[in-house]
Design an enzyme around this catalytic site. Structure first.
Site, mmCIF file in Angstrom:
data_model
loop_
_atom_site.group_PDB
_atom_site.id
_atom_site.type_symbol
_atom_site.label_atom_id
_atom_site.label_comp_id
_atom_site.label_asym_id
_atom_site.label_seq_id
_atom_site.Cartn_x
_atom_site.Cartn_y
_atom_site.Cartn_z
ATOM 1 N N GLY A 46 -8.167 1.293 40.360
ATOM 2 C CA GLY A 46 -7.775 0.817 39.035
ATOM 3 C C GLY A 46 -7.620 -0.687 39.062
ATOM 4 C CD GLN A 51 -4.070 -5.401 39.328
ATOM 5 O OE1 GLN A 51 -4.597 -4.463 38.731
ATOM 6 N NE2 GLN A 51 -3.831 -5.384 40.620
ATOM 7 C CB CYS A 88 -0.674 -3.109 44.005
ATOM 8 S SG CYS A 88 -1.064 -4.093 42.541
ATOM 9 C CG LEU A 89 -6.913 -3.770 44.236
ATOM 10 C CD1 LEU A 89 -8.043 -3.759 43.213
ATOM 11 C CD2 LEU A 89 -7.475 -3.683 45.654
ATOM 12 C CG HIS A 130 -0.433 1.065 39.951
ATOM 13 N ND1 HIS A 130 0.180 0.902 41.178
ATOM 14 C CD2 HIS A 130 -1.207 -0.042 39.777
ATOM 15 C CE1 HIS A 130 -0.199 -0.262 41.709
ATOM 16 N NE2 HIS A 130 -1.042 -0.850 40.875
ATOM 17 C CD GLU A 131 -4.270 0.069 37.291
ATOM 18 O OE1 GLU A 131 -3.991 -1.115 37.030
ATOM 19 O OE2 GLU A 131 -4.551 0.448 38.443
ATOM 20 C CG HIS A 134 -0.629 -3.891 37.090
ATOM 21 N ND1 HIS A 134 -0.141 -4.913 37.868
ATOM 22 C CD2 HIS A 134 -1.263 -3.041 37.944
ATOM 23 C CE1 HIS A 134 -0.464 -4.684 39.146
ATOM 24 N NE2 HIS A 134 -1.141 -3.545 39.217
HETATM 25 O O1 GNR Z 1 -6.529 0.726 44.397
HETATM 26 C C1 GNR Z 1 -5.439 1.135 44.082
HETATM 27 N N1 GNR Z 1 -4.958 2.254 44.642
HETATM 28 C C2 GNR Z 1 -3.831 2.903 44.189
HETATM 29 C C3 GNR Z 1 -3.290 3.883 45.010
HETATM 30 C C4 GNR Z 1 -2.181 4.570 44.609
HETATM 31 C C5 GNR Z 1 -1.612 4.283 43.399
HETATM 32 C C6 GNR Z 1 -2.122 3.310 42.578
HETATM 33 C C7 GNR Z 1 -3.239 2.617 42.965
HETATM 34 S S1 GNR Z 1 -3.901 1.421 41.934
HETATM 35 C C8 GNR Z 1 -4.624 0.356 43.104
HETATM 36 C C9 GNR Z 1 -5.418 -0.731 42.434
HETATM 37 C C10 GNR Z 1 -4.486 -1.616 41.638
HETATM 38 O O2 GNR Z 1 -3.796 -2.462 42.124
HETATM 39 N N2 GNR Z 1 -4.418 -1.377 40.354
HETATM 40 O O3 GNR Z 1 -3.590 -2.078 39.579
HETATM 41 NI NI NI Z 2 -1.975 -2.678 40.939
#
Ligand code: GNR
Ligand code: NI
Length: 158
Positions: A46, A51, A88-89, A130-131, A134
């Site tokens: 995601g 980001q 998270c990236l 998670h998204e 953000h």
């Molecule tokens: O790549 C991602 N892996 C992930 C693993 C578990 C829960 C959420 C994520 S999202 C993350 C990519 C990211 O930072 N998205 O905002």
């Molecule tokens: Ni993230």
């Protein structure tokens, strides 16, 4: 299409509440294309617009099914609980356990600004939460249960 720079924790842009999108424009269409390219290149599931430094309520997700575009997404129903590893990236090399609903229903607009409803469980539910976090300026590190861990090289290869 182009890769965008992924902003990392400490960058103020990651703590701001994003603005709703009111209309699709060529710039936003290009942003969405670039977000997919950037997410795939980074091996993420995601990516949210903040980001890549854009304070708009846009996210892309691909957990291995169909690629999903979320514009102005809202969680309208949840069920159950899952606690599992999250990364998270924008927090490279770190991971930790986070509790999320095991099921979420999201209403959103798609790439054509058409209303859609997406239901997800497990990783898709986790990724949507998670998204959307953000888009509200929230990072998973503030929800980690116990320690934020360093991801080992072996885990990176998984
Ligand atoms: O790549 C991602 N892996 C992930 C693993 C578990 C829960 C959420 C994520 S999202 C993350 C990519 C990211 O930072 N998205 O905002
Ligand atoms: Ni993230």
């Amino acid at each position: 299409m182009a890769l965008r720079t992924i902003r990392e924790i400490g960058d103020d842009v990651l703590n701001k509440v994003c603005k709703e999108v009111t209309e699709m424009t060529p710039r936003i269409a290009t942003l969405i294309d670039d977000m997919f390219e950037t997410m795939y290149e980074a091996d993420g599931v995601g990516l949210a617009a903040p980001q890549v430094g854009i304070l708009k309520r846009i996210a892309v997700i691909d957990v291995g099914e169909d690629p999903i575009v979320l514009i102005n997404p809202r969680i309208v129903a949840t069920d159950g609980e899952q606690t599992g590893q999250e990364g998270c990236l924008s927090v490279p090399g770190k991971c930790g356990d986070v509790t999320r609903p095991n099921y979420v229903k999201v209403v959103s607009l798609d790439r054509d600004m058409k209303p859609i409803e997406i239901e997800g469980t497990e990783l898709l539910a986790r990724a949507m939460c998670h998204e959307i976090d953000h888009l509200d300026g929230k990072l998973f590190v503030d929800k980690v249960i116990g320690e934020l861990r360093v991801v080992t090289e072996e885990e990176e290869e998984e």
